[in-house]
Design a protein around this motif. Structure first.
Motif, PDB file in Angstrom:
ATOM      1  N   UNK A 259       0.833  -1.211   0.000  1.00 10.87           N
ATOM      2  CA  UNK A 259       0.000   0.000   0.000  1.00 10.87           C
ATOM      3  C   UNK A 259       0.867   1.260   0.000  1.00 10.87           C
ATOM      4  N   UNK A 260       1.934   1.260   0.817  1.00 11.71           N
ATOM      5  CA  UNK A 260       2.809   2.442   0.857  1.00 11.71           C
ATOM      6  C   UNK A 260       3.476   2.678  -0.499  1.00 11.71           C
ATOM      7  N   UNK A 261       3.941   1.603  -1.140  1.00  6.81           N
ATOM      8  CA  UNK A 261       4.582   1.774  -2.440  1.00  6.81           C
ATOM      9  C   UNK A 261       3.581   2.237  -3.487  1.00  6.81           C
ATOM     10  N   UNK A 262       2.335   1.752  -3.389  1.00  6.38           N
ATOM     11  CA  UNK A 262       1.307   2.221  -4.325  1.00  6.38           C
ATOM     12  C   UNK A 262       1.028   3.695  -4.159  1.00  6.38           C
ATOM     13  N   UNK A 263       0.924   4.151  -2.907  1.00 10.42           N
ATOM     14  CA  UNK A 263       0.693   5.575  -2.663  1.00 10.42           C
ATOM     15  C   UNK A 263       1.898   6.392  -3.096  1.00 10.42           C
ATOM     16  N   UNK A 264       3.111   5.873  -2.859  1.00  8.31           N
ATOM     17  CA  UNK A 264       4.306   6.604  -3.284  1.00  8.31           C
ATOM     18  C   UNK A 264       4.348   6.732  -4.795  1.00  8.31           C
ATOM     19  N   UNK A 271       4.123  15.119  -5.962  1.00  6.30           N
ATOM     20  CA  UNK A 271       4.689  15.491  -4.658  1.00  6.30           C
ATOM     21  C   UNK A 271       5.858  14.551  -4.337  1.00  6.30           C
ATOM     22  N   UNK A 272       7.025  14.792  -4.903  1.00  7.81           N
ATOM     23  CA  UNK A 272       8.174  13.893  -4.699  1.00  7.81           C
ATOM     24  C   UNK A 272       8.584  13.754  -3.233  1.00  7.81           C
ATOM     25  N   UNK A 273       8.433  14.838  -2.439  1.00  4.27           N
ATOM     26  CA  UNK A 273       8.845  14.753  -1.034  1.00  4.27           C
ATOM     27  C   UNK A 273       7.946  13.779  -0.256  1.00  4.27           C
TER      28      UNK A 273
END
Length: 428
Positions: A259-264, A271-273
């Motif tokens: 999930x975190x990688x999908x959101x990233x 929003x790269x930061x």
């Protein structure tokens, strides 16, 4: 109940164990005569009728009756002697029919041992009954002679117990000194009687255990079947533990990582930061998931155990323990992987118990070989009180060890220290 502070010789005539043994011997004679008479009659009739087919069912019935006698004798030994002997293996025909059952009964070694018991026990019961009754009867009679010796002059017409008489002269126990000596002799009989009785019932225990129980091969088969069941249950429990650990630990973390990688990925362009923060969190989840997987694999069978053996593997476990642990492994060679794995798992669980429950300041692990056994001992200076009771981790460890013909012994008095010794079969 007699005070336990009294000497054993004084307590023995009044202990419940002695009176139960006396009841066993007294009941044994009439029962044994009954078993002997019926067995001899039926077996003789069956042997005489073997020239016809009728001898086969009569013999089979006689052996079945002897097995019934054996059930009564085992129950009697259990109730009066505290001897718990398992019933022998049941007789089963291959087809389930009457002829198949009769053939199986005639081939059953346990049935013939029951018949042998009926033959052997009767003369022994006569001997033990006669000696016991004589010893107890004379002993208590002589011991209490000062209380009832007045019966002789009052009702028998003589001065006391007659030791000698030839028609003109007689020697009677009638003076105070002779009465006192008689009572002392009775005391010797009464004191020696319980020990003689215990010797008699020891022979009975041997006969019941040797002739009325299961054969050694049958007992071994039952033991192996039980051990196989323990191994199956242990394997199933380990599988459930691994599944639960994967589901609640690494799988959950990997799902969060996805999930975190999908959101990233979605935020990477706009929003790269924020995407970098999510990637950093995902990196942390990966490290935690890897650590949990390593811990899980280490609990099953760590690589260091496969590569370097028990010494290195147990040293690694000790280094992770919350209390200082000294490890001493003295083995001439490495045992087979199955025994090595059980030894490693056992020490790991025992050290975990030391950390969580023992309140110890230090622990010691020793592993050595003694003849054909692999010995493992874990000691700590904690609070003690550990028990291998049902439902506790030590009981589960005992079952796992027993499944491979091992033994787990716990010595843990209240206040400590605790010593757990494990014996495993040695196979290099």
């Amino acid at each position: 109940m007699p005070s336990p502070r009294l000497p054993a010789a004084v307590r023995a005539p009044f202990e419940g164990r002695t009176w139960r043994a006396l009841g066993y011997v007294l009941i044994g004679l009439p029962l044994s005569v009954c078993w002997f008479a019926l067995s001899v009659s039926l077996v003789s009739a069956g042997a005489g009728l073997l020239v016809t087919f009728l001898g086969v069912p009569v013999l089979a019935g006689a052996l079945a009756l002897c097995r019934g006698f054996g059930a009564v004798e085992r129950a009697r030994a259990r109730a009066l002697l505290g001897l718990d002997v398992a019933a022998p293996e049941p007789v089963r025909g291959r087809t389930g029919g009457a002829f198949s059952w009769m053939g199986a009964m005639l081939k059953s070694g346990a049935s013939w041992r029951h018949l042998l018991y009926a033959f052997v026990h009767m003369p022994w019961a006569v001997f033990s009954f006669s000696v016991t009754v004589a010893f107890w009867g004379w002993g208590w009679s002589l011991l209490t002679y000062p209380l009832w010796q007045w019966v002789f002059p009052a009702y028998v017409g003589q001065d006391g117990i007659q030791l000698y008489g030839d028609g003109t002269h007689g020697l009677y126990l009638d003076s105070p000194f002779e009465i006192a000596v008689t009572s002392l002799v009775g005391l010797l009989f009464v004191t020696a009687g319980p020990w003689l009785l215990r010797g008699f019932v020891a022979v009975d225990r041997f006969l019941v255990a040797g002739l009325l129980g299961p054969s050694r091969p049958a007992s071994r088969v039952t033991e192996l079947e039980s051990d196989r069941g323990v191994l199956v249950d242990t394997a199933a429990a380990d599988l459930r533990r691994i599944e639960r650990a994967l589901h609640d630990g690494a799988q959950a973390r990997l799902s969060a990582l996805a999930m975190d990688l999908g959101m990233a990925k979605e935020k990477l362009a706009e929003d790269p930061k924020a995407a970098a923060v999510l990637v950093e969190e995902a990196h942390g989840e990966v490290k935690l998931a890897l650590q949990e997987l390593r811990d899980l694999a280490r609990g099953i069978h760590p690589a260091v155990l496969t590569d370097r053996g028990l010494d290195a593997a147990l040293s690694a476990v000790a280094s992770r323990c919350a209390v200082p642990v000294s490890v001493d492994v003295d083995l001439p060679a490495r045992p087979v992987p199955a025994i090595e794995g059980i030894a490693y798992f056992t020490v790991s669980e025992l050290l975990r118990n030391v950390t969580e429950h023992a309140r110890a300041r230090r622990a010691w692990v020793e592993v050595w070989r003694a003849a054909d056994r692999l010995m493992v001992q874990v000691r700590d200076d904690g609070a003690g009180g550990a028990e291998a009771a049902a439902g506790r981790s030590l009981a589960a460890l005992s079952g796992r060890v027993g499944a491979v013909d091992g033994v787990l012994a716990v010595d843990s008095p209240a206040g400590g220290p605790t010593t757990v010794t494990v014996e495993l079969p040695w196979r290099a």
